[in-house]
Design an enzyme around this catalytic site. Structure first.
Site, PDB file in Angstrom:
ATOM      1  CE  LYS A  96      -0.559   0.130   4.969  1.00 28.78           C
ATOM      2  NZ  LYS A  96      -1.253  -0.330   6.112  1.00 28.78           N
ATOM      3  NE  ARG A  97       3.386   2.748   5.438  1.00 30.35           N
ATOM      4  CZ  ARG A  97       3.001   1.663   6.107  1.00 30.35           C
ATOM      5  NH1 ARG A  97       3.358   0.473   5.683  1.00 30.35           N
ATOM      6  NH2 ARG A  97       2.263   1.766   7.187  1.00 30.35           N
TER       7      ARG A  97
END
Ligand code: GLU
Length: 504
Positions: free
Chosen positions: A269-270
């Site tokens: 997600k990052r």
């Protein structure tokens, strides 16, 4: 008799539900629909340390937006197996009951080791170069548990409420074999499996015990979940076996991972340069929110279609499927074992396909307020015609304005590349004649503009259509030129040509 199909999506509320989680929910949903079964949402919140505020509400909202609603479970109405939150189910005493049963039959035991003792064991094993130190059939013999301590000592410790956990007693060297619907037969030696904690010292069950108890109690027929749970499956098989419930065990299906676009590793997600969450997610532990598919302009139908094809295929080249169609076609036989690469560009393409399915009126209804905000008021018919033309050029509705704003605003700049390449000293005279020709058109519409243009070419020779487009709109490309000119209108088109010529 075959069990009624009852499947569950069982997320832990440890954060926003990402696209991998939604895909798991989707495959459960589709399988339930296909077989006329039940789809249940169970919240696995026994790990209080990992609980994240807002996560449960997010999961419910995300499933609603995606249109894959459970027919039983937290946020979706209760069936006979309520409650659907494990923290509440603990009050039923079921986890304790099953753990007690395993202890009584000698398949689980009490372990009194403190954090320090466990740590010391890990260090000892690491020093002895043990690759994966674990509490198991060998190491448990040197630890403080009901297998090594004297019977009355154990009794005293338990009665005096000394902190302890309940562990599964995994045999030392036994083949554990199980069938996975997607992976086929899997064989693991029990020496690879650790003595998993079943009940924690606070009396809470771990995931391993809780999900088995609930799958049994809720009469789940198939446990469909992510590949990351495959390594724990052998321990789960033993638990079912020791409880004498192997015949009631749900069938297992472990779904393949969703991989980064380059095929390297799970989507993070990052690092992802595309949305990872269905809806924007503000993690209370982080400062910036993650933008969701919804907020990025995706239609839920497109999002679901994208997810369906990550790990599953219909066996044909067809790609566009509604949820209802998917529910008819879906089958675990066509789910593959290997990871599915996510292609963000293809995802946009899917959204475009769904955008094109919208009626021009639907798109106009969306676009009218946008237009008003920009300060333009046009009647419905005009906006509908605009959307009809521009929709071929966009992938998201929010691109309508950017792609078509020149219909409303006359250009101040003219595409430099086209001008540098195509504008010749004699162009001005040529387009002055085109201007004069257009001026004579009586009823300004596509057919008359086309005829007029061809007549001009017959008289004047080849006229570069792209140059004409740049003079009127400023940009090098767009929908059909004569359609655009018809929409822009006669006087505005003429004004624009005149202005451009005066500047060049
Ligand atoms: N609570 C587990 C998770 O968060 C569920 C795994 C399962 O479906 O058994 O993924």
């Amino acid at each position: 008799m075959e069990k009624r199909v009852r499947v569950r999506f069982a997320p832990s509320p440890t954060g926003g539900l990402h696209m991998g989680g939604v895909r798991t929910a989707l495959f459960n949903y589709l399988f339930a629909k296909k077989h006329g079964g039940d789809f249940i949402l169970r919240i696995e919140d026994t790990d209080q340390n990992r609980f994240v505020k807002g996560a449960e509400e997010y999961i419910v909202a995300a499933l609603k937006w995606c249109g894959i609603e459970p027919n039983e479970g937290v946020g979706f109405g209760n069936g006979i197996h309520q409650p659907y939150r494990q923290s509440e189910r603990k009050e039923l005493g079921i986890y304790q009951k099953y753990a007690d049963k395993l202890v009584a039959s000698g398949h689980a035991y009490y372990a009194f080791d403190t954090e320090e003792e466990l740590d010391a064991m890990r260090k000892r094993l690491e020093a002895a170069k043990v690759a994966a130190p674990q509490y198991n059939a060998v190491t448990r013999q040197n630890m403080r548990n009901s297998l090594t301590l004297a019977e009355d000592e154990v009794k005293n410790l338990v009665e005096s409420k000394t902190k302890h956990v309940v562990r599964l007693k995994v045999p030392r060297n036994e083949e554990i074999r199980f069938n996975d619907i997607i992976r086929g037969w899997v064989t693991v030696n029990s020496s690879q499996v650790d003595d998993k904690v079943l009940l924690k010292s606070d009396g809470m069950p771990t995931y391993h015990l809780a999900h088995i108890v609930d799958d049994i109690e809720m009469e789940i027929s198939h446990a469909v979940r992510g590949e990351e749970w495959l390594p724990s499956a052998p321990a789960h098989i033993l638990i079912y076996r020791y409880l004498g419930l192997e015949d009631q065990m749900p069938k297992l299906a472990h779904l393949p991972l969703i991989l980064n676009p380059d095929g390297n590793g799970k989507i993070s997600k990052r690092e992802a340069r595309f949305p990872v969450f269905p809806l924007s997610w503000q993690d209370p532990r982080e400062t910036a929110p993650y933008i969701g598919y919804k907020e990025a302009g995706y239609y839920p139908e497109a999002f679901i279609n994208i997810l369906a094809l990550l790990g599953w295929n219909p066996g044909t080249n067809e790609e566009i499927f509604s949820v209802a169609e998917l529910a008819k076609l879906f089958d675990f036989e066509r789910v593959h074992k290997s990871g599915a690469k996510f292609d963000p560009e293809k995802a946009k393409w899917f959204n475009q396909q769904y955008l094109r399915k919208k009626t021009d009126q639907e798109l106009a209804d969306y676009f009218k307020p946008v237009l008003q905000e920009k300060g333009y008021n046009r009647d419905n018919e005009f906006v509908v015609s605009f959307c009809k033309l521009v929709k071929e050029k966009v992938q998201f509705v929010h691109e309508f304005w950017e792609q078509g704003k020149y219909v409303f605003e006359s250009p101040t700049l003219y595409d430099e590349k086209v001008m540098a390449k195509k504008w010749k000293p004699e162009s001005k005279t040529l387009f002055t004649s085109v201007y004069a020709k257009f001026k004579t058109v009586k009823e300004w519409k596509v057919e008359t503009i086309t005829t007029s243009f061809h007549e001009a070419e017959a008289e004047l020779g080849k006229i570069d259509m792209q140059l004409l487009r740049v003079l009127v709109t400023g940009v090098a490309g767009g929908p059909q030129l004569f359609d655009m000119l018809a929409l822009i209108g006669k006087s505005e088109t003429l004004n624009r040509i005149e202005t451009a010529l005066s500047k060049l």
